[in-house]
Design a protein around this motif. Structure first.
Motif, PDB file in Angstrom:
ATOM      1  N   VAL A  94     -45.141  52.361 119.275  1.00  0.00           N
ATOM      2  CA  VAL A  94     -44.995  53.302 120.033  1.00  0.00           C
ATOM      3  C   VAL A  94     -46.366  54.408 120.195  1.00  0.00           C
ATOM      4  CG1 VAL A  94     -43.528  55.508 120.971  1.00  0.00           C
ATOM      5  CG2 VAL A  94     -42.401  53.397 119.865  1.00  0.00           C
ATOM      6  N   SER A  95     -46.970  54.413 121.028  1.00  0.00           N
ATOM      7  CA  SER A  95     -48.063  55.589 121.290  1.00  0.00           C
ATOM      8  C   SER A  95     -47.608  56.722 121.679  1.00  0.00           C
ATOM      9  CB  SER A  95     -49.235  54.779 121.857  1.00  0.00           C
ATOM     10  OG  SER A  95     -49.829  53.834 121.328  1.00  0.00           O
ATOM     11  N   ILE A  96     -47.587  57.493 120.804  1.00  0.00           N
ATOM     12  CA  ILE A  96     -46.937  58.979 121.350  1.00  0.00           C
ATOM     13  C   ILE A  96     -48.152  59.786 122.028  1.00  0.00           C
ATOM     14  CG2 ILE A  96     -45.564  61.199 120.463  1.00  0.00           C
ATOM     15  CD1 ILE A  96     -44.875  59.379 118.005  1.00  0.00           C
ATOM     16  N   PRO A  97     -48.014  59.918 123.323  1.00  0.00           N
ATOM     17  CA  PRO A  97     -48.918  60.898 124.148  1.00  0.00           C
ATOM     18  C   PRO A  97     -49.310  62.320 123.497  1.00  0.00           C
ATOM     19  CG  PRO A  97     -47.744  59.900 125.740  1.00  0.00           C
ATOM     20  CD  PRO A  97     -46.792  59.620 124.415  1.00  0.00           C
ATOM     21  N   ARG A  98     -50.244  62.891 123.303  1.00  0.00           N
ATOM     22  CA  ARG A  98     -50.384  64.099 122.470  1.00  0.00           C
ATOM     23  C   ARG A  98     -50.053  65.251 123.007  1.00  0.00           C
ATOM     24  NH1 ARG A  98     -56.776  66.137 123.019  1.00  0.00           N
ATOM     25  NH2 ARG A  98     -56.793  66.448 125.123  1.00  0.00           N
ATOM     26  N   ASP A  99     -49.811  65.342 124.575  1.00  0.00           N
ATOM     27  CA  ASP A  99     -49.331  66.303 125.327  1.00  0.00           C
ATOM     28  C   ASP A  99     -47.699  66.322 125.268  1.00  0.00           C
ATOM     29  OD1 ASP A  99     -51.831  67.384 125.874  1.00  0.00           O
ATOM     30  OD2 ASP A  99     -52.141  65.978 127.444  1.00  0.00           O
ATOM     31  N   THR A 100     -47.020  65.516 124.763  1.00  0.00           N
ATOM     32  CA  THR A 100     -45.635  65.485 124.632  1.00  0.00           C
ATOM     33  C   THR A 100     -45.153  66.839 124.261  1.00  0.00           C
ATOM     34  OG1 THR A 100     -45.407  63.210 124.137  1.00  0.00           O
ATOM     35  CG2 THR A 100     -43.484  64.302 123.761  1.00  0.00           C
ATOM     36  N   ARG A 101     -44.171  67.454 125.133  1.00  0.00           N
ATOM     37  CA  ARG A 101     -43.448  68.831 124.580  1.00  0.00           C
ATOM     38  C   ARG A 101     -42.242  68.457 124.087  1.00  0.00           C
ATOM     39  NH1 ARG A 101     -40.289  73.123 127.443  1.00  0.00           N
ATOM     40  NH2 ARG A 101     -41.434  75.020 127.174  1.00  0.00           N
ATOM     41  N   THR A 102     -42.261  69.041 122.719  1.00  0.00           N
ATOM     42  CA  THR A 102     -41.109  68.876 121.969  1.00  0.00           C
ATOM     43  C   THR A 102     -40.981  70.083 120.755  1.00  0.00           C
ATOM     44  OG1 THR A 102     -39.856  67.389 120.501  1.00  0.00           O
ATOM     45  CG2 THR A 102     -42.496  67.575 120.127  1.00  0.00           C
ATOM     46  N   THR A 103     -39.882  70.126 120.021  1.00  0.00           N
ATOM     47  CA  THR A 103     -39.698  71.163 119.103  1.00  0.00           C
ATOM     48  C   THR A 103     -40.702  70.814 117.724  1.00  0.00           C
ATOM     49  OG1 THR A 103     -37.426  71.363 119.746  1.00  0.00           O
ATOM     50  CG2 THR A 103     -38.153  72.044 117.643  1.00  0.00           C
ATOM     51  N   ILE A 104     -41.312  71.731 117.524  1.00  0.00           N
ATOM     52  CA  ILE A 104     -42.124  71.645 116.313  1.00  0.00           C
ATOM     53  C   ILE A 104     -41.323  72.283 115.035  1.00  0.00           C
ATOM     54  CG2 ILE A 104     -44.493  72.212 115.229  1.00  0.00           C
ATOM     55  CD1 ILE A 104     -44.704  70.842 117.786  1.00  0.00           C
ATOM     56  N   VAL A 105     -40.988  71.037 114.274  1.00  0.00           N
ATOM     57  CA  VAL A 105     -40.034  71.304 113.078  1.00  0.00           C
ATOM     58  C   VAL A 105     -40.757  72.308 112.142  1.00  0.00           C
ATOM     59  CG1 VAL A 105     -38.799  70.346 111.293  1.00  0.00           C
ATOM     60  CG2 VAL A 105     -39.049  69.224 113.605  1.00  0.00           C
ATOM     61  N   GLY A 106     -40.290  73.405 111.602  1.00  0.00           N
ATOM     62  CA  GLY A 106     -41.039  74.212 110.746  1.00  0.00           C
ATOM     63  C   GLY A 106     -41.764  75.274 111.310  1.00  0.00           C
ATOM     64  N   LYS A 107     -42.023  75.424 112.527  1.00  0.00           N
ATOM     65  CA  LYS A 107     -42.894  76.454 113.276  1.00  0.00           C
ATOM     66  C   LYS A 107     -41.603  76.941 114.036  1.00  0.00           C
ATOM     67  CE  LYS A 107     -46.552  78.482 114.273  1.00  0.00           C
ATOM     68  NZ  LYS A 107     -47.218  79.150 112.966  1.00  0.00           N
ATOM     69  N   GLY A 108     -40.554  76.559 114.538  1.00  0.00           N
ATOM     70  CA  GLY A 108     -39.594  77.114 115.153  1.00  0.00           C
ATOM     71  C   GLY A 108     -39.940  77.479 116.731  1.00  0.00           C
ATOM     72  N   LYS A 109     -40.739  76.511 117.138  1.00  0.00           N
ATOM     73  CA  LYS A 109     -41.028  76.729 118.600  1.00  0.00           C
ATOM     74  C   LYS A 109     -41.295  75.390 119.358  1.00  0.00           C
ATOM     75  CE  LYS A 109     -45.556  77.942 119.523  1.00  0.00           C
ATOM     76  NZ  LYS A 109     -46.875  78.339 119.448  1.00  0.00           N
ATOM     77  N   ILE A 110     -41.498  75.442 120.585  1.00  0.00           N
ATOM     78  CA  ILE A 110     -41.627  74.253 121.385  1.00  0.00           C
ATOM     79  C   ILE A 110     -43.187  74.254 122.084  1.00  0.00           C
ATOM     80  CG2 ILE A 110     -41.110  72.958 123.456  1.00  0.00           C
ATOM     81  CD1 ILE A 110     -38.199  73.874 123.340  1.00  0.00           C
ATOM     82  N   ASP A 111     -43.716  73.053 121.709  1.00  0.00           N
ATOM     83  CA  ASP A 111     -45.203  72.970 122.167  1.00  0.00           C
ATOM     84  C   ASP A 111     -45.733  71.451 122.181  1.00  0.00           C
ATOM     85  OD1 ASP A 111     -47.885  73.631 122.128  1.00  0.00           O
ATOM     86  OD2 ASP A 111     -48.012  74.931 120.540  1.00  0.00           O
ATOM     87  N   LYS A 112     -46.888  71.368 122.069  1.00  0.00           N
ATOM     88  CA  LYS A 112     -47.265  69.794 122.487  1.00  0.00           C
ATOM     89  C   LYS A 112     -47.118  69.317 120.976  1.00  0.00           C
ATOM     90  CE  LYS A 112     -50.863  70.627 126.109  1.00  0.00           C
ATOM     91  NZ  LYS A 112     -52.347  70.521 126.253  1.00  0.00           N
ATOM     92  N   ILE A 113     -46.977  67.962 120.893  1.00  0.00           N
ATOM     93  CA  ILE A 113     -46.495  67.321 119.594  1.00  0.00           C
ATOM     94  C   ILE A 113     -47.721  67.258 118.702  1.00  0.00           C
ATOM     95  CG2 ILE A 113     -46.896  64.882 120.444  1.00  0.00           C
ATOM     96  CD1 ILE A 113     -44.217  64.471 119.043  1.00  0.00           C
ATOM     97  N   ASN A 114     -49.088  67.308 119.408  1.00  0.00           N
ATOM     98  CA  ASN A 114     -50.277  67.197 118.512  1.00  0.00           C
ATOM     99  C   ASN A 114     -50.453  68.376 117.800  1.00  0.00           C
ATOM    100  OD1 ASN A 114     -51.235  68.310 120.833  1.00  0.00           O
ATOM    101  ND2 ASN A 114     -53.242  67.584 120.193  1.00  0.00           N
ATOM    102  N   HIS A 115     -49.821  69.584 118.122  1.00  0.00           N
ATOM    103  CA  HIS A 115     -50.376  70.754 117.562  1.00  0.00           C
ATOM    104  C   HIS A 115     -49.365  71.078 115.974  1.00  0.00           C
ATOM    105  CE1 HIS A 115     -51.407  73.122 121.256  1.00  0.00           C
ATOM    106  NE2 HIS A 115     -52.142  72.270 121.084  1.00  0.00           N
ATOM    107  N   ALA A 116     -48.340  69.934 115.950  1.00  0.00           N
ATOM    108  CA  ALA A 116     -47.577  70.017 114.645  1.00  0.00           C
ATOM    109  C   ALA A 116     -48.593  70.059 113.417  1.00  0.00           C
ATOM    110  CB  ALA A 116     -46.416  69.062 114.586  1.00  0.00           C
ATOM    111  N   TYR A 117     -49.552  68.900 113.753  1.00  0.00           N
ATOM    112  CA  TYR A 117     -50.339  68.705 112.385  1.00  0.00           C
ATOM    113  C   TYR A 117     -51.294  70.156 112.258  1.00  0.00           C
ATOM    114  CZ  TYR A 117     -54.157  67.147 109.570  1.00  0.00           C
ATOM    115  OH  TYR A 117     -55.213  67.104 108.522  1.00  0.00           O
ATOM    116  N   ALA A 118     -51.794  70.743 113.382  1.00  0.00           N
ATOM    117  CA  ALA A 118     -52.572  72.183 113.250  1.00  0.00           C
ATOM    118  C   ALA A 118     -51.755  73.103 112.585  1.00  0.00           C
ATOM    119  CB  ALA A 118     -53.146  72.328 114.704  1.00  0.00           C
TER     120      ALA A 118
END
Length: 299
Positions: A94-118
């Motif tokens: 599964v290639s996960i598009p970087r702009d996928t909008r989802t809950t960032i676990v541990g940050k408590g916000k909804i954002d682009k999935i690729n921001h989780a690493y940042a």
């Protein structure tokens, strides 16, 4: 496409172990390299027991291509999740598009999935993908795409077959077969906006370069520069796979790794507060999650 899993493993598997069979001294250096790049993460709470590839159990692996540029903590601009089952000899990718909008676990916000690493590095990226697709992630491999040029240079460049004529970052890439040095390969794999396929086109080029590294890295000629290869790996790759894990995967999962079913995540592109996101319906998430959980023998 069907060799993409082996292509990633080759960074720390075929390049390392494959070269290692030729001499004990080289194997010792390989062992040291795998110890340097080994970075554990917490066991997933979506599994009762730790998975074991030495027992030939189905496993999942998250492949992160992180773009670390000067002055930037980096984002995981390439995210590929794979579930590998040696019983039915199949891999779901599964290639996960970087702009996928989802809950960032541990940050408590909804954002682009690729921001989780940042926001929180590998662990937050893993936790976020686990939550998004409701499966445990057993292993990860993180590749620093900025330093990826060092790996390409270490194998004396790579050959790719380009299907799109374009100029990017001062480099012109003609259609057809090309030989790329490290800087050119990095530029080639980064371009997105000049390709109508967007992220999908870029992911395809990244896989081309990685597979080209596989071809060069698995050749006997790599022995002449194996120190450069190992140094580049140490500087640009992290994983929680151990050397024993890599050996077991090469030995017992080859058939599964060569039989890949690509799963496409679909959604609707939209702008929220001027920012572009890919919104994936809950039904789509559940459908993919079910498919992956079956592959992992979790239901």
């Amino acid at each position: 496409m069907k060799k993409v899993f082996i292509a990633f493993i080759v960074f720390i598997g075929l390049i390392l172990v494959g070269v290692g069979v030729y001499a004990y001294t080289i194997y010792t250096d390989i062992q040291k390299t795998t110890e340097v790049i080994h970075k554990p993460i917490k066991k997933s709470d979506k599994r009762e027991e730790q998975v074991s590839v030495e027992k030939k159990q189905p496993f999942s692996i998250l492949l992160l291509g992180v773009d670390h540029r000067p002055g930037d903590v980096g984002r995981s601009d390439s995210m590929i999740l794979m579930t590998v089952n040696p019983t039915d000899n199949r891999t779901e990718m599964v290639s996960i598009p970087r702009d996928t909008r989802t809950t960032i676990v541990g940050k408590g916000k909804i954002d682009k999935i690729n921001h989780a690493y940042a926001f929180g590095g590998v662990q937050m990226a893993v936790n976020t993908v686990e939550n998004f697709l409701n499966i445990p992630i057993d292993y990860y491999i993180k590749v620093n795409m900025e330093g990826f040029k060092d790996i390409v240079n270490a194998v004396s460049g790579v050959d790719v077959d380009n299907d799109l004529d374009f100029t990017y970052e001062g480099n012109h890439f003609k259609k057809g077969k090309l030989h790329l040095n490290g800087n050119e390969a990095l530029s080639y794999s980064r371009m997105r906006k000049l390709d109508a396929r967007g992220d999908f086109g870029r992911e395809m080029r990244q896989r081309q370069v990685i597979e080209a590294v596989l071809k060069k890295g698995a050749s006997v000629s790599t022995l002449t520069s194996y120190n450069d290869v190992l140094k580049a790996i140490q500087n640009n790759i992290e994983t929680n796979l151990t050397l024993n894990d890599m050996i077991a995967i090469q030995k017992d999962y080859k058939d599964a790794a060569s039989n890949v079913n690509e799963v496409q995540i679909t959604g609707k592109g939209t702008k929220i507060d001027g920012i572009y996101y890919l919104q994936v319906p809950k039904e789509e998430q559940d459908h993919i999650a079910t498919q992956l959980r079956q592959q992992l023998a979790l239901q």
